[in-house]
Design an enzyme around this catalytic site. Structure first.
Site, PDB file in Angstrom:
ATOM      1  N   HIS A 299     -48.662  96.929  16.172  1.00  0.00           N
ATOM      2  CA  HIS A 299     -48.277  95.843  17.075  1.00  0.00           C
ATOM      3  C   HIS A 299     -47.043  95.092  16.565  1.00  0.00           C
ATOM      4  CE1 HIS A 299     -49.718  92.756  14.281  1.00  0.00           C
ATOM      5  NE2 HIS A 299     -50.753  93.553  14.060  1.00  0.00           N
TER       6      HIS A 299
ATOM      7  N   GLU B  34     -58.154  95.688  13.672  1.00  0.00           N
ATOM      8  CA  GLU B  34     -57.651  95.571  12.311  1.00  0.00           C
ATOM      9  C   GLU B  34     -58.814  95.507  11.326  1.00  0.00           C
ATOM     10  OE1 GLU B  34     -55.910  96.165   9.904  1.00  0.00           O
ATOM     11  OE2 GLU B  34     -54.166  94.828  10.010  1.00  0.00           O
TER      12      GLU B  34
END
Length: 233
Positions: free
Chosen positions: A9, A116
């Site tokens: 990202h 994550e």
């Protein structure tokens, strides 16, 4: 040959503030949104066309995917990106009873499996200040070791145990069909995937760095055996 495009990202607000983020749902910064657009521009210039996209459930990954696929329509062949939620994901409400039209729409599958690494007690802490408190070597081990867990958090090994089954059961299915697949996710969930793709060992992990917003393209066969790797700087 299929193509698998991995994108960490774009920069988040806590990346910019040098904080441990983990599962805290922090949006992209202005720079992060620009990084997503630049990544999409590079992919479009190289002639890539996305067939299907996977993201985590965290907003910074979903933002990266949707910015890329809406700002550069040719990247998805003019199709409309549509999020397809699974019943086993926490944000599934049961209302999206819509099969879709594959000729007109590009599915985006968000999954917690791609989130994550969970940084536990470190989440929200400044990385430099944490290094001053615990020592830079300890913090580096928490961040880059394969086996070591930060206090109350996940190791990369733990992260890989949820990423790889999802990769094998969901993403690999589309690769086997010859699709061009994009995955917008996170540094550690992508590290787990790269270990699988490149047959890396735990001792290789500390040197595996991924910049925000830089597309990493693998040309792979039906079993995701890599024949070529391209980094679009």
């Amino acid at each position: 040959m299929s193509k698998l495009i991995l994108i960490r990202h774009g920069q988040s607000l806590w990346n910019a503030a040098n904080k441990f983020t983990g599962w805290v749902d922090i949006p992209l910064s202005r720079r992060g949104r620009a990084e997503a657009m630049i990544a999409a521009s590079k992919l479009q210039e190289q002639g890539y066309r996305i067939d299907v996209c996977f993201t985590s459930l965290l907003i910074r990954a979903m933002e990266t995917a949707i910015i890329a696929l809406t700002e550069y329509e040719q990247l998805c062949g003019g199709k409309t990106p549509i999020f397809k939620h699974d019943a086993d994901d926490l944000d599934w409400h049961g209302w999206d009873k819509y099969d879709g039209d594959p000729k007109e729409e590009l599915p985006i599958f968000p999954s917690q499996a791609l989130d994550e690494r969970y940084y536990g007690d470190l989440q929200g802490l400044n990385k430099a200040q944490t290094a001053q408190k615990y020592g830079s070597e300890q913090v580096h081990e928490w961040r880059r070791s394969y086996f070591t867990r930060p206090p109350g958090g996940e190791s990369l090994e733990d992260t890989q145990k949820r990423v790889i089954p999802y990769f094998e059961n969901r993403i690999l299915t589309h690769i086997a069909h010859g699709d061009t697949v994009m995955v917008a996710a996170h540094g550690n969930s992508l590290r787990a995937m790269i270990m699988r793709l490149e047959n890396l060992q735990p001792e290789d992990v500390p040197n595996l760095e991924l910049a925000t917003g830089i597309p990493l393209i693998y040309e792979v066969d039906q079993q995701a055996k890599v024949s070529n790797k391209i980094v679009l700087h």
